[in-house]
Design a protein around this motif. Structure first.
Motif, PDB file in Angstrom:
ATOM      1  N   LEU A 157      -9.183   7.845   8.794  1.00 42.12           N
ATOM      2  CA  LEU A 157      -9.667   7.357   7.502  1.00 42.12           C
ATOM      3  C   LEU A 157      -8.871   6.179   6.967  1.00 42.12           C
ATOM      4  O   LEU A 157      -9.441   5.283   6.336  1.00 42.12           O
ATOM      5  N   VAL A 158      -7.556   6.173   7.186  1.00 37.45           N
ATOM      6  CA  VAL A 158      -6.710   5.091   6.691  1.00 37.45           C
ATOM      7  C   VAL A 158      -5.816   4.609   7.836  1.00 37.45           C
ATOM      8  O   VAL A 158      -5.170   5.418   8.502  1.00 37.45           O
ATOM      9  N   HIS A 159      -5.814   3.308   8.042  1.00 35.07           N
ATOM     10  CA  HIS A 159      -4.980   2.695   9.059  1.00 35.07           C
ATOM     11  C   HIS A 159      -4.105   1.624   8.416  1.00 35.07           C
ATOM     12  O   HIS A 159      -4.518   0.988   7.447  1.00 35.07           O
ATOM     13  N   ARG A 160      -2.928   1.432   8.964  1.00 34.87           N
ATOM     14  CA  ARG A 160      -1.997   0.418   8.497  1.00 34.87           C
ATOM     15  C   ARG A 160      -1.705  -0.527   9.664  1.00 34.87           C
ATOM     16  O   ARG A 160      -1.810  -0.135  10.831  1.00 34.87           O
ATOM     17  N   GLY A 161      -1.334  -1.773   9.364  1.00 34.66           N
ATOM     18  CA  GLY A 161      -1.108  -2.673  10.483  1.00 34.66           C
ATOM     19  C   GLY A 161      -0.394  -3.954  10.125  1.00 34.66           C
ATOM     20  O   GLY A 161      -0.120  -4.250   8.964  1.00 34.66           O
ATOM     21  N   ASP A 162      -0.092  -4.722  11.204  1.00 35.05           N
ATOM     22  CA  ASP A 162       0.375  -6.091  11.049  1.00 35.05           C
ATOM     23  C   ASP A 162      -0.849  -7.012  11.130  1.00 35.05           C
ATOM     24  O   ASP A 162      -1.983  -6.539  11.241  1.00 35.05           O
ATOM     25  N   HIS A 163      -0.639  -8.321  11.089  1.00 36.08           N
ATOM     26  CA  HIS A 163      -1.788  -9.213  10.930  1.00 36.08           C
ATOM     27  C   HIS A 163      -2.674  -9.216  12.173  1.00 36.08           C
ATOM     28  O   HIS A 163      -2.238  -8.936  13.288  1.00 36.08           O
TER      29      HIS A 163
END
Length: 312
Positions: A80-86
């Motif tokens: 449901l939620v993902h985090r990341g770099d560019h």
């Protein structure tokens, strides 16, 4: 802190200390029922077991935020939620991988200078890209100026002697003190609470500072123990280590920097950086509850909706 593309590219405050007396009961009822004293989850379970990295060729710190255990024995839902770099350097294969995540939108915390330098996100068809800049307090521009000077004396004057780390702590303070930053971070959290919303990925340049602070807040609000939320924050050092070492080597080999280790404090996340933001929360709001409700604009209904949607 964001870093240029290649070849350019303590201790946490306790949960109890951060929560104000007036707001503690309301927040803890949402974040950690039935009690913090006897969590039914296993606080000793290694956080690394919960972290699901999404392997990509053009980004190194994209991961699912799900899997973490909560105080009441439940888990943050995967997918449901993902985090990341560019995402500006993704390959076609990477874009296809993102397409398999079912994302509805990708939220970009980068400022315009970063987007111009590294490129706009490459996204699957049908995924909405949202620009929601969170300021870096001018640090990205200063870093480019220092590296671009090719002057080891100037680079030492700007970044040496603990100055790079001091820059980072000031950036973390702005996550709390800047009204514009609070608006961007709070809006994102409110959107994550919307029932039936499609999966989301939010990111900055390196996926560790602005993204790391937002992720620490979200996990904490969902009832993930502070140690586990902090381990997720610090895990960026592991996922970024090899790439960041190549950046430093590229800077040295290209003659841009004689001492590329000057940028290590900018490449890393550190406990002291997180502690700085948390100390600013206490100084400005008296505790986490007031920061979240007054500073970020999340009411109790939104906090409950976050947990209802993201914890299973």
């Amino acid at each position: 802190m964001p870093l240029p593309r290649h070849p350019l590219p303590g201790r946490a405050l306790s949960r109890r200390a951060l929560l104000s007396t007036a707001g503690a009961a309301g927040l803890l009822a949402l974040a950690a029922p039935p009690a913090l004293a006897r969590p039914r989850s296993r606080p000793g379970t290694p956080t690394a077991n919960a972290i699901r990295l999404i392997p990509l060729q053009g980004a190194v710190n994209v991961r699912d935020l799900g899997g973490h255990g909560t105080y009441d024995g439940r888990r943050v839902r995967y997918g449901l939620v993902h985090r990341g770099d560019h995402l500006g350097k993704l390959t076609d294969a990477d874009v296809a991988v993102l397409g398999g995540l079912g994302l509805g939108r990708v939220i970009d915390f980068r400022i315009p200078l970063e987007v111009r330098y590294d490129g706009a996100d490459r996204l699957p068809s049908g995924v909405l890209g949202v620009s929601r800049p969170v300021t870096d307090n001018g640090l990205y521009g200063q870093l480019l100026a220092a590296i671009g000077s090719r002057d080891p004396v100037r680079q030492e004057q700007m970044l040496g002697g603990g100055r790079a780390a001091a820059f980072m702590t000031e950036v973390y303070r702005t996550f709390v003190t800047s009204a514009a930053n609070r608006e961007q971070l709070g809006t994102t959290l409110r959107e994550l609470a919307a029932p039936g919303a499609a999966p989301v990925l939010y990111h900055c340049t390196s996926g560790k500072d602005r993204t790391g602070w937002e992720s620490w807040l979200l996990l904490t609000l969902l009832g993930v123990p502070e140690r586990a939320a902090t381990d997720d924050y610090l895990a960026s050092n592991t996922f970024r280590a090899a790439y960041d070492a190549r950046v430093r080597e590229g800077l040295k080999q290209s003659g841009m920097m004689q001492d590329p280790d000057l940028i290590v404090p900018l490449q890393e996340v550190r406990q002291e950086y997180l502690d700085t933001a948390l100390a600013e929360v206490r100084a400005g709001y008296g505790g986490l509850f007031r920061y979240v409700t007054e500073g970020l604009g999340l009411d109790l209904r939104t906090l409950a909706a976050l947990r209802e949607r993201l914890v299973g």
